[in-house]
Motif scaffolding. Sequence first.
Motif, mmCIF file in Angstrom:
data_model
loop_
_atom_site.group_PDB
_atom_site.id
_atom_site.type_symbol
_atom_site.label_atom_id
_atom_site.label_comp_id
_atom_site.label_asym_id
_atom_site.label_seq_id
_atom_site.Cartn_x
_atom_site.Cartn_y
_atom_site.Cartn_z
ATOM 1 N N PHE A 48 -27.983 52.135 22.592
ATOM 2 C CA PHE A 48 -28.070 51.016 21.665
ATOM 3 C C PHE A 48 -28.264 51.520 20.242
ATOM 4 C CE2 PHE A 48 -30.501 47.844 19.285
ATOM 5 C CZ PHE A 48 -29.585 46.805 19.322
ATOM 6 N N ASN A 49 -27.476 50.973 19.325
ATOM 7 C CA ASN A 49 -27.537 51.348 17.924
ATOM 8 C C ASN A 49 -27.049 50.154 17.106
ATOM 9 O OD1 ASN A 49 -27.188 52.341 15.345
ATOM 10 N ND2 ASN A 49 -26.080 54.172 15.965
ATOM 11 N N GLU A 50 -27.935 49.557 16.343
ATOM 12 C CA GLU A 50 -27.562 48.387 15.535
ATOM 13 C C GLU A 50 -26.557 48.717 14.444
ATOM 14 O OE1 GLU A 50 -30.605 44.973 15.201
ATOM 15 O OE2 GLU A 50 -31.729 46.841 14.869
ATOM 16 N N ASP A 51 -26.353 49.989 14.149
ATOM 17 C CA ASP A 51 -25.387 50.363 13.124
ATOM 18 C C ASP A 51 -23.952 50.398 13.641
ATOM 19 O OD1 ASP A 51 -27.306 50.584 11.162
ATOM 20 O OD2 ASP A 51 -27.605 52.740 11.456
ATOM 21 N N LEU A 52 -23.748 50.234 14.949
ATOM 22 C CA LEU A 52 -22.372 50.210 15.455
ATOM 23 C C LEU A 52 -21.639 49.021 14.858
ATOM 24 C CD1 LEU A 52 -22.590 51.022 19.275
ATOM 25 C CD2 LEU A 52 -21.553 52.415 17.494
ATOM 26 N N PRO A 53 -20.425 49.250 14.362
ATOM 27 C CA PRO A 53 -19.654 48.120 13.827
ATOM 28 C C PRO A 53 -19.351 47.108 14.926
ATOM 29 C CG PRO A 53 -18.508 50.218 13.480
ATOM 30 C CD PRO A 53 -19.738 50.513 14.257
ATOM 31 N N GLU A 54 -19.150 45.879 14.532
ATOM 32 C CA GLU A 54 -18.903 44.790 15.485
ATOM 33 C C GLU A 54 -17.772 45.128 16.460
ATOM 34 O OE1 GLU A 54 -19.921 41.423 17.325
ATOM 35 O OE2 GLU A 54 -20.941 42.127 15.538
ATOM 36 N N GLU A 55 -16.709 45.758 15.951
ATOM 37 C CA GLU A 55 -15.559 46.068 16.814
ATOM 38 C C GLU A 55 -15.871 47.164 17.845
ATOM 39 O OE1 GLU A 55 -15.117 48.404 12.975
ATOM 40 O OE2 GLU A 55 -15.488 46.316 13.468
ATOM 41 N N ASP A 56 -16.960 47.884 17.659
ATOM 42 C CA ASP A 56 -17.356 48.927 18.615
ATOM 43 C C ASP A 56 -18.447 48.476 19.583
ATOM 44 O OD1 ASP A 56 -15.538 50.702 17.514
ATOM 45 O OD2 ASP A 56 -17.000 51.610 16.161
ATOM 46 N N GLN A 57 -18.822 47.200 19.508
ATOM 47 C CA GLN A 57 -19.825 46.673 20.434
ATOM 48 C C GLN A 57 -19.203 46.642 21.832
ATOM 49 O OE1 GLN A 57 -23.042 45.304 19.398
ATOM 50 N NE2 GLN A 57 -22.551 46.319 17.494
ATOM 51 N N PRO A 58 -19.925 47.083 22.846
ATOM 52 C CA PRO A 58 -19.343 47.123 24.199
ATOM 53 C C PRO A 58 -19.165 45.721 24.783
ATOM 54 C CG PRO A 58 -21.650 47.767 24.255
ATOM 55 C CD PRO A 58 -21.289 47.611 22.806
ATOM 56 N N ASP A 59 -17.964 45.463 25.287
ATOM 57 C CA ASP A 59 -17.679 44.172 25.924
ATOM 58 C C ASP A 59 -18.606 43.937 27.112
ATOM 59 O OD1 ASP A 59 -15.620 43.691 24.135
ATOM 60 O OD2 ASP A 59 -14.076 44.503 25.474
ATOM 61 N N SER A 60 -18.984 45.015 27.803
ATOM 62 C CA SER A 60 -19.835 44.866 28.983
ATOM 63 C C SER A 60 -21.219 44.331 28.619
ATOM 64 C CB SER A 60 -19.945 46.186 29.738
ATOM 65 O OG SER A 60 -20.414 47.201 28.889
ATOM 66 N N ALA A 61 -21.689 44.606 27.410
ATOM 67 C CA ALA A 61 -22.989 44.076 26.990
ATOM 68 C C ALA A 61 -22.928 42.561 26.845
ATOM 69 C CB ALA A 61 -23.427 44.720 25.676
ATOM 70 N N LEU A 62 -21.857 42.063 26.253
ATOM 71 C CA LEU A 62 -21.697 40.608 26.122
ATOM 72 C C LEU A 62 -21.498 39.971 27.500
ATOM 73 C CD1 LEU A 62 -21.545 38.108 24.379
ATOM 74 C CD2 LEU A 62 -19.114 38.585 24.021
ATOM 75 N N GLU A 63 -20.751 40.637 28.372
ATOM 76 C CA GLU A 63 -20.549 40.118 29.726
ATOM 77 C C GLU A 63 -21.887 40.007 30.462
ATOM 78 O OE1 GLU A 63 -18.220 41.260 33.873
ATOM 79 O OE2 GLU A 63 -17.926 42.514 32.112
ATOM 80 N N LEU A 64 -22.716 41.044 30.376
ATOM 81 C CA LEU A 64 -24.035 41.002 31.007
ATOM 82 C C LEU A 64 -24.917 39.925 30.388
ATOM 83 C CD1 LEU A 64 -25.290 44.638 31.714
ATOM 84 C CD2 LEU A 64 -25.093 42.755 33.331
ATOM 85 N N ALA A 65 -24.875 39.803 29.069
ATOM 86 C CA ALA A 65 -25.674 38.780 28.390
ATOM 87 C C ALA A 65 -25.280 37.391 28.868
ATOM 88 C CB ALA A 65 -25.511 38.900 26.878
ATOM 89 N N ASP A 66 -23.991 37.144 29.018
ATOM 90 C CA ASP A 66 -23.524 35.842 29.515
ATOM 91 C C ASP A 66 -23.985 35.613 30.952
ATOM 92 O OD1 ASP A 66 -22.279 35.205 27.122
ATOM 93 O OD2 ASP A 66 -20.291 35.883 27.785
ATOM 94 N N LEU A 67 -23.932 36.660 31.778
ATOM 95 C CA LEU A 67 -24.383 36.540 33.166
ATOM 96 C C LEU A 67 -25.876 36.238 33.232
ATOM 97 C CD1 LEU A 67 -22.339 39.461 34.765
ATOM 98 C CD2 LEU A 67 -22.117 37.020 35.305
ATOM 99 N N PHE A 68 -26.677 36.951 32.448
ATOM 100 C CA PHE A 68 -28.123 36.709 32.427
ATOM 101 C C PHE A 68 -28.413 35.292 31.935
ATOM 102 C CE2 PHE A 68 -28.641 40.853 33.634
ATOM 103 C CZ PHE A 68 -29.806 41.503 33.273
ATOM 104 N N ALA A 69 -27.726 34.874 30.875
ATOM 105 C CA ALA A 69 -27.985 33.553 30.286
ATOM 106 C C ALA A 69 -27.628 32.424 31.238
ATOM 107 C CB ALA A 69 -27.215 33.406 28.976
ATOM 108 N N SER A 70 -26.686 32.652 32.147
ATOM 109 C CA SER A 70 -26.274 31.590 33.064
ATOM 110 C C SER A 70 -27.021 31.627 34.399
ATOM 111 C CB SER A 70 -24.763 31.685 33.324
ATOM 112 O OG SER A 70 -24.456 32.853 34.058
ATOM 113 N N ALA A 71 -27.870 32.627 34.592
ATOM 114 C CA ALA A 71 -28.604 32.758 35.855
ATOM 115 C C ALA A 71 -29.880 31.930 35.847
ATOM 116 C CB ALA A 71 -28.949 34.222 36.113
ATOM 117 N N ASP A 72 -30.261 31.462 37.029
ATOM 118 C CA ASP A 72 -31.542 30.785 37.200
ATOM 119 C C ASP A 72 -32.673 31.806 37.369
ATOM 120 O OD1 ASP A 72 -30.568 28.014 37.303
ATOM 121 O OD2 ASP A 72 -29.605 28.667 39.157
#
Length: 184
Positions: A48-72
């Motif tokens: 994890f590095n907040e300095d990574l440009p938006e285009e270098d953000q890993p798609d898998s992180a957003l996928e996991l975030a969506d999965l966590f957010a939709s879980a009970d």
Amino acid sequence: MTKILAISGSIRKHSYNAQLAHMVVKHLRAKGANAAYLDLANFQMPLFNEDLPEEDQPDSALELADLFASADAVFIASPEYNGSLTPLLKNTIDWVHHQKLGAFANATFGIGSVSSGSLAGIMALSHLRDILSKVGALIAPTALGVGMATTAFNENGELSDTRVAARADAMVNELLTVRRRGQQ
């Protein structure tokens, strides 16, 4: 139907913590939950590095975030590395939180650890509880510490110690019932 995810903070082959997460999924399914194990090896994320440009953000992180957010509920099995959780698990939590600030706000989180020692990963669970509370997670009261990893599971993949098995059952029930006020 209740949607529950389970992950392990270890991606090594024959991980005891992955075995615990799979066992919890099996018990949740037996109680009618829509439960699934997510292998973090399938979600590649750099350190994890907040300095990574938006285009270098890993798609898998957003996928996991969506999965966590939709879980009970989410169950996390964490090995203990030097008295704390694994770098993989900490990195995953940081990426998920960075992608979606509310990713931890909806689910109830259960935590467990399998350790080769008699202390059953309690230091890692303490750190994990602290970190999860900082990102807004509601953590189920029962933490599942499983010691003596080499003999912790029987030939059917169930916990050998009846007291630990009873704690696992209590934690599974909490994942199915504990909710924030206002949630059903």
